[in-house]
Design a protein around this motif. Sequence first.
Motif, PDB file in Angstrom:
ATOM      1  N   VAL A 143      -3.528  38.715  38.912  1.00 17.15           N
ATOM      2  CA  VAL A 143      -2.844  38.572  40.189  1.00 17.15           C
ATOM      3  C   VAL A 143      -2.241  39.918  40.555  1.00 17.15           C
ATOM      4  O   VAL A 143      -1.682  40.623  39.695  1.00 17.15           O
ATOM      5  CB  VAL A 143      -1.781  37.452  40.129  1.00 17.15           C
ATOM      6  N   ASP A 144      -2.405  40.308  41.812  1.00 17.97           N
ATOM      7  CA  ASP A 144      -1.956  41.621  42.284  1.00 17.97           C
ATOM      8  C   ASP A 144      -2.473  42.696  41.334  1.00 17.97           C
ATOM      9  O   ASP A 144      -3.662  42.715  41.041  1.00 17.97           O
ATOM     10  CB  ASP A 144      -0.433  41.647  42.445  1.00 17.97           C
ATOM     11  N   ASP A 145      -1.611  43.568  40.831  1.00 16.61           N
ATOM     12  CA  ASP A 145      -2.047  44.620  39.911  1.00 16.61           C
ATOM     13  C   ASP A 145      -1.610  44.362  38.474  1.00 16.61           C
ATOM     14  O   ASP A 145      -1.529  45.289  37.657  1.00 16.61           O
ATOM     15  CB  ASP A 145      -1.515  45.977  40.382  1.00 16.61           C
ATOM     16  N   GLU A 146      -1.319  43.118  38.157  1.00 13.53           N
ATOM     17  CA  GLU A 146      -0.922  42.773  36.791  1.00 13.53           C
ATOM     18  C   GLU A 146      -2.123  42.899  35.852  1.00 13.53           C
ATOM     19  O   GLU A 146      -3.272  42.982  36.292  1.00 13.53           O
ATOM     20  CB  GLU A 146      -0.352  41.352  36.754  1.00 13.53           C
ATOM     21  N   PRO A 147      -1.891  42.922  34.530  1.00 14.00           N
ATOM     22  CA  PRO A 147      -3.004  43.062  33.582  1.00 14.00           C
ATOM     23  C   PRO A 147      -4.001  41.904  33.686  1.00 14.00           C
ATOM     24  O   PRO A 147      -3.646  40.783  34.048  1.00 14.00           O
ATOM     25  CB  PRO A 147      -2.299  43.045  32.215  1.00 14.00           C
ATOM     26  N   TRP A 148      -5.250  42.218  33.352  1.00 11.55           N
ATOM     27  CA  TRP A 148      -6.297  41.199  33.325  1.00 11.55           C
ATOM     28  C   TRP A 148      -6.013  40.164  32.242  1.00 11.55           C
ATOM     29  O   TRP A 148      -5.542  40.502  31.152  1.00 11.55           O
ATOM     30  CB  TRP A 148      -7.650  41.833  33.039  1.00 11.55           C
ATOM     31  N   ARG A 149      -6.337  38.907  32.523  1.00 12.35           N
ATOM     32  CA  ARG A 149      -6.263  37.831  31.535  1.00 12.35           C
ATOM     33  C   ARG A 149      -7.685  37.362  31.233  1.00 12.35           C
ATOM     34  O   ARG A 149      -8.489  37.167  32.147  1.00 12.35           O
ATOM     35  CB  ARG A 149      -5.496  36.626  32.088  1.00 12.35           C
ATOM     36  N   LEU A 150      -7.974  37.149  29.970  1.00 15.19           N
ATOM     37  CA  LEU A 150      -9.268  36.586  29.589  1.00 15.19           C
ATOM     38  C   LEU A 150      -9.276  35.097  29.914  1.00 15.19           C
ATOM     39  O   LEU A 150      -8.368  34.361  29.508  1.00 15.19           O
ATOM     40  CB  LEU A 150      -9.523  36.804  28.098  1.00 15.19           C
ATOM     41  N   VAL A 151     -10.277  34.657  30.673  1.00 14.68           N
ATOM     42  CA  VAL A 151     -10.393  33.262  31.077  1.00 14.68           C
ATOM     43  C   VAL A 151     -11.431  32.534  30.235  1.00 14.68           C
ATOM     44  O   VAL A 151     -11.195  31.442  29.739  1.00 14.68           O
ATOM     45  CB  VAL A 151     -10.777  33.152  32.571  1.00 14.68           C
ATOM     46  N   ARG A 152     -12.609  33.164  30.059  1.00 16.93           N
ATOM     47  CA  ARG A 152     -13.703  32.460  29.401  1.00 16.93           C
ATOM     48  C   ARG A 152     -14.771  33.453  28.960  1.00 16.93           C
ATOM     49  O   ARG A 152     -15.017  34.444  29.645  1.00 16.93           O
ATOM     50  CB  ARG A 152     -14.322  31.486  30.400  1.00 16.93           C
ATOM     51  N   VAL A 153     -15.408  33.176  27.853  1.00 14.60           N
ATOM     52  CA  VAL A 153     -16.648  33.849  27.463  1.00 14.60           C
ATOM     53  C   VAL A 153     -17.707  32.754  27.417  1.00 14.60           C
ATOM     54  O   VAL A 153     -17.572  31.778  26.689  1.00 14.60           O
ATOM     55  CB  VAL A 153     -16.523  34.544  26.094  1.00 14.60           C
ATOM     56  N   ALA A 154     -18.753  32.916  28.246  1.00 11.70           N
ATOM     57  CA  ALA A 154     -19.768  31.875  28.376  1.00 11.70           C
ATOM     58  C   ALA A 154     -21.152  32.463  28.131  1.00 11.70           C
ATOM     59  O   ALA A 154     -21.401  33.627  28.457  1.00 11.70           O
ATOM     60  CB  ALA A 154     -19.712  31.265  29.777  1.00 11.70           C
ATOM     61  N   PRO A 155     -22.081  31.667  27.596  1.00  7.99           N
ATOM     62  CA  PRO A 155     -23.439  32.170  27.410  1.00  7.99           C
ATOM     63  C   PRO A 155     -24.131  32.414  28.742  1.00  7.99           C
ATOM     64  O   PRO A 155     -23.998  31.624  29.677  1.00  7.99           O
ATOM     65  CB  PRO A 155     -24.138  31.053  26.617  1.00  7.99           C
ATOM     66  N   LEU A 156     -24.830  33.535  28.833  1.00  7.90           N
ATOM     67  CA  LEU A 156     -25.649  33.858  30.001  1.00  7.90           C
ATOM     68  C   LEU A 156     -26.820  34.698  29.501  1.00  7.90           C
ATOM     69  O   LEU A 156     -26.632  35.842  29.068  1.00  7.90           O
ATOM     70  CB  LEU A 156     -24.831  34.622  31.046  1.00  7.90           C
ATOM     71  N   ASP A 157     -28.009  34.116  29.533  1.00  9.30           N
ATOM     72  CA  ASP A 157     -29.180  34.773  28.949  1.00  9.30           C
ATOM     73  C   ASP A 157     -29.384  36.163  29.541  1.00  9.30           C
ATOM     74  O   ASP A 157     -29.344  36.355  30.756  1.00  9.30           O
ATOM     75  CB  ASP A 157     -30.436  33.935  29.190  1.00  9.30           C
ATOM     76  N   ALA A 158     -29.651  37.116  28.666  1.00  5.30           N
ATOM     77  CA  ALA A 158     -29.787  38.512  29.077  1.00  5.30           C
ATOM     78  C   ALA A 158     -30.950  38.722  30.041  1.00  5.30           C
ATOM     79  O   ALA A 158     -30.919  39.642  30.858  1.00  5.30           O
ATOM     80  CB  ALA A 158     -29.953  39.405  27.847  1.00  5.30           C
ATOM     81  N   ASP A 159     -31.976  37.864  29.976  1.00  2.00           N
ATOM     82  CA  ASP A 159     -33.150  38.051  30.835  1.00  2.00           C
ATOM     83  C   ASP A 159     -33.209  37.047  31.988  1.00  2.00           C
ATOM     84  O   ASP A 159     -34.245  36.894  32.635  1.00  2.00           O
ATOM     85  CB  ASP A 159     -34.433  37.958  30.004  1.00  2.00           C
ATOM     86  N   ALA A 160     -32.102  36.383  32.269  1.00  2.63           N
ATOM     87  CA  ALA A 160     -32.081  35.402  33.356  1.00  2.63           C
ATOM     88  C   ALA A 160     -32.088  36.081  34.722  1.00  2.63           C
ATOM     89  O   ALA A 160     -31.659  37.233  34.867  1.00  2.63           O
ATOM     90  CB  ALA A 160     -30.845  34.516  33.220  1.00  2.63           C
TER      91      ALA A 160
END
Length: 196
Positions: A143-160
């Motif tokens: 939000v605004d210029d506050e630090p980034w928050r990690l929300v999710r790490v999800a699979p996404l095929d490299a060749d998709a």
Amino acid sequence: MGHIVPWTDGTWTNQPVDVRSHAGGLHVTARQGSDAWRITSYGFIHSTEHALLTTLEPESALEVQFRLDYADQFDQAGIFVKVDDESWIKAGVEVSDGEASLGAVVTRGRSDWSLSPVPDWVGRLVTVRGSWSGDALTVRARVDDEPWRLVRVAPLDADADVTAGPYCCAPTRAGLTIHFTAWRTTAPDARLHPEV
């Protein structure tokens, strides 16, 4: 800061009620009942989201910024990352049971959903970032210029073949208008965790 994506570069998955350019941004009014979900817990399939998508290249990231000025049940906005009708990710801020919450829905045949309350973000500018590197999409937000928050790490095929961009939905009401203020692409995140 990356490269600005013109609003005219994207194609809507479902046309909103109204779309208006404004001072470099975009006002998007969602249709009542619009949503994206597959099966889990609710038993239905909804694919009526308003997502403005263009090609997302491997080893890149997209960022979408919007004003968090909505408050009705399931109002939502953020990023939509799509492989096909059964494989997609949406992430952003959704109102759930009276509270603005940062979260993501990851769908691979069936949807799953995670939320974390962010009541102090209301009325401010939110940026959601999806970084595609290797076989994963890493979602962060701030939000605004506050630090980034990690929300999710999800699979996404490299060749998709992937398309991505801003999205919004209004599952329960008419009249939701989201003020998107920025859409850009950047290099992907260098790493998942900061160096210690």
